[in-house]
Write a protein that holds these residues in place. Structure first.
Motif, PDB file in Angstrom:
ATOM      1  N   ASN A   1     -13.072 -48.489 -32.783  1.00 27.81           N
ATOM      2  CA  ASN A   1     -13.402 -49.775 -32.167  1.00 27.81           C
ATOM      3  C   ASN A   1     -13.997 -50.724 -33.195  1.00 27.81           C
ATOM      4  OD1 ASN A   1     -12.513 -48.980 -29.644  1.00 27.81           O
ATOM      5  ND2 ASN A   1     -14.506 -48.180 -29.054  1.00 27.81           N
ATOM      6  N   LEU A   2     -14.836 -50.202 -34.069  1.00 30.83           N
ATOM      7  CA  LEU A   2     -15.474 -51.050 -35.083  1.00 30.83           C
ATOM      8  C   LEU A   2     -14.443 -51.617 -36.057  1.00 30.83           C
ATOM      9  CD1 LEU A   2     -18.108 -52.244 -36.056  1.00 30.83           C
ATOM     10  CD2 LEU A   2     -18.483 -50.168 -37.404  1.00 30.83           C
ATOM     11  N   SER A   3     -13.467 -50.822 -36.449  1.00 31.12           N
ATOM     12  CA  SER A   3     -12.468 -51.342 -37.394  1.00 31.12           C
ATOM     13  C   SER A   3     -11.617 -52.435 -36.745  1.00 31.12           C
ATOM     14  CB  SER A   3     -11.591 -50.221 -37.950  1.00 31.12           C
ATOM     15  OG  SER A   3     -10.773 -49.655 -36.960  1.00 31.12           O
ATOM     16  N   ARG A   4     -11.340 -52.323 -35.441  1.00 31.02           N
ATOM     17  CA  ARG A   4     -10.600 -53.388 -34.754  1.00 31.02           C
ATOM     18  C   ARG A   4     -11.416 -54.673 -34.703  1.00 31.02           C
ATOM     19  NH1 ARG A   4      -8.564 -48.899 -31.625  1.00 31.02           N
ATOM     20  NH2 ARG A   4     -10.300 -49.048 -30.170  1.00 31.02           N
ATOM     21  N   ILE A   5     -12.705 -54.546 -34.493  1.00 30.04           N
ATOM     22  CA  ILE A   5     -13.581 -55.725 -34.483  1.00 30.04           C
ATOM     23  C   ILE A   5     -13.598 -56.367 -35.866  1.00 30.04           C
ATOM     24  CG2 ILE A   5     -15.983 -56.496 -34.268  1.00 30.04           C
ATOM     25  CD1 ILE A   5     -16.292 -54.202 -32.141  1.00 30.04           C
ATOM     26  N   ILE A   6     -13.723 -55.557 -36.884  1.00 27.87           N
ATOM     27  CA  ILE A   6     -13.748 -56.072 -38.258  1.00 27.87           C
ATOM     28  C   ILE A   6     -12.451 -56.820 -38.576  1.00 27.87           C
ATOM     29  CG2 ILE A   6     -13.710 -55.379 -40.691  1.00 27.87           C
ATOM     30  CD1 ILE A   6     -15.772 -53.193 -39.918  1.00 27.87           C
ATOM     31  N   LYS A   7     -11.309 -56.277 -38.150  1.00 28.41           N
ATOM     32  CA  LYS A   7     -10.032 -56.948 -38.400  1.00 28.41           C
ATOM     33  C   LYS A   7      -9.975 -58.316 -37.729  1.00 28.41           C
ATOM     34  CE  LYS A   7      -7.354 -52.809 -39.206  1.00 28.41           C
ATOM     35  NZ  LYS A   7      -6.338 -51.889 -38.691  1.00 28.41           N
ATOM     36  N   ARG A   8     -10.496 -58.416 -36.515  1.00 27.87           N
ATOM     37  CA  ARG A   8     -10.496 -59.716 -35.825  1.00 27.87           C
ATOM     38  C   ARG A   8     -11.409 -60.710 -36.538  1.00 27.87           C
ATOM     39  NH1 ARG A   8     -11.206 -59.692 -29.563  1.00 27.87           N
ATOM     40  NH2 ARG A   8     -10.660 -61.860 -29.927  1.00 27.87           N
ATOM     41  N   LEU A   9     -12.559 -60.243 -37.015  1.00 25.26           N
ATOM     42  CA  LEU A   9     -13.470 -61.132 -37.729  1.00 25.26           C
ATOM     43  C   LEU A   9     -12.887 -61.543 -39.076  1.00 25.26           C
ATOM     44  CD1 LEU A   9     -16.954 -59.509 -36.968  1.00 25.26           C
ATOM     45  CD2 LEU A   9     -15.826 -61.391 -35.771  1.00 25.26           C
ATOM     46  N   GLU A  10     -12.221 -60.612 -39.749  1.00 23.31           N
ATOM     47  CA  GLU A  10     -11.573 -60.947 -41.024  1.00 23.31           C
ATOM     48  C   GLU A  10     -10.494 -62.006 -40.817  1.00 23.31           C
ATOM     49  OE1 GLU A  10     -10.311 -57.052 -42.308  1.00 23.31           O
ATOM     50  OE2 GLU A  10     -12.056 -56.833 -43.618  1.00 23.31           O
ATOM     51  N   ALA A  11      -9.779 -61.925 -39.708  1.00 21.02           N
ATOM     52  CA  ALA A  11      -8.742 -62.924 -39.405  1.00 21.02           C
ATOM     53  C   ALA A  11      -9.367 -64.310 -39.256  1.00 21.02           C
ATOM     54  CB  ALA A  11      -7.987 -62.535 -38.141  1.00 21.02           C
ATOM     55  N   MET A  12     -10.576 -64.365 -38.728  1.00 19.12           N
ATOM     56  CA  MET A  12     -11.268 -65.648 -38.589  1.00 19.12           C
ATOM     57  C   MET A  12     -11.565 -66.239 -39.961  1.00 19.12           C
ATOM     58  SD  MET A  12     -13.939 -64.621 -35.553  1.00 19.12           S
ATOM     59  CE  MET A  12     -14.619 -66.250 -35.253  1.00 19.12           C
ATOM     60  N   VAL A  13     -11.961 -65.396 -40.888  1.00 18.57           N
ATOM     61  CA  VAL A  13     -12.307 -65.850 -42.237  1.00 18.57           C
ATOM     62  C   VAL A  13     -11.062 -66.356 -42.963  1.00 18.57           C
ATOM     63  CG1 VAL A  13     -13.190 -65.114 -44.483  1.00 18.57           C
ATOM     64  CG2 VAL A  13     -14.302 -64.313 -42.386  1.00 18.57           C
ATOM     65  N   VAL A  14      -9.956 -65.636 -42.806  1.00 20.78           N
ATOM     66  CA  VAL A  14      -8.713 -65.976 -43.500  1.00 20.78           C
ATOM     67  C   VAL A  14      -8.078 -67.241 -42.931  1.00 20.78           C
ATOM     68  CG1 VAL A  14      -6.365 -65.171 -43.963  1.00 20.78           C
ATOM     69  CG2 VAL A  14      -8.285 -63.600 -44.180  1.00 20.78           C
ATOM     70  N   ASP A  15      -8.185 -67.442 -41.630  1.00 23.62           N
ATOM     71  CA  ASP A  15      -7.563 -68.595 -40.980  1.00 23.62           C
ATOM     72  C   ASP A  15      -8.370 -69.851 -41.274  1.00 23.62           C
ATOM     73  OD1 ASP A  15      -6.315 -70.462 -39.414  1.00 23.62           O
ATOM     74  OD2 ASP A  15      -6.620 -69.407 -37.531  1.00 23.62           O
ATOM     75  N   GLY A  16      -7.915 -70.628 -42.223  1.00 22.78           N
ATOM     76  CA  GLY A  16      -8.620 -71.839 -42.612  1.00 22.78           C
ATOM     77  C   GLY A  16      -8.122 -73.095 -41.912  1.00 22.78           C
ATOM     78  N   ALA A  17      -7.347 -72.923 -40.828  1.00 24.59           N
ATOM     79  CA  ALA A  17      -6.772 -74.073 -40.130  1.00 24.59           C
ATOM     80  C   ALA A  17      -7.842 -74.955 -39.485  1.00 24.59           C
ATOM     81  CB  ALA A  17      -5.779 -73.593 -39.066  1.00 24.59           C
TER      82      ALA A  17
END
Length: 82
Positions: A5-21
């Motif tokens: 569960n923690l790794s899925r949360i981390i992936k979603r947060l990382e996507a926020m960082v990468v998405d610079g739109a």
């Protein structure tokens, strides 16, 4: 490989960082289809704001890992109530 569960949360947060739109990214984390917390990521400051839906606590983190742990705690607290 089993995703925790923690790794899925981390992936979603990382996507926020990468998405610079957008300068402000928002994600809602749910359990059983019920919103448990919102996470806002400010591209300019690099800060994550975790807002618990109930009881309405707001916490600010400057590290992705700490924000992920707080989201995990929110989801687990909610799960244990039901």
């Amino acid at each position: 490989m089993v995703n925790s569960n923690l790794s899925r949360i981390i992936k979603r947060l990382e996507a926020m960082v990468v998405d610079g739109a957008w300068p402000l990214q928002v994600r809602t984390f749910e359990r059983y289809g019920i919103a448990v917390c919102d996470v806002l990521f400010n591209q300019e400051s690099g800060e994550f704001v975790v807002k618990r839906i109930e009881p309405g606590d707001v916490m600010v983190f400057d590290q992705l890992d700490l924000a992920a742990i707080e989201v995990y705690d929110c989801l687990e607290d909610f799960r244990q109530r039901f």
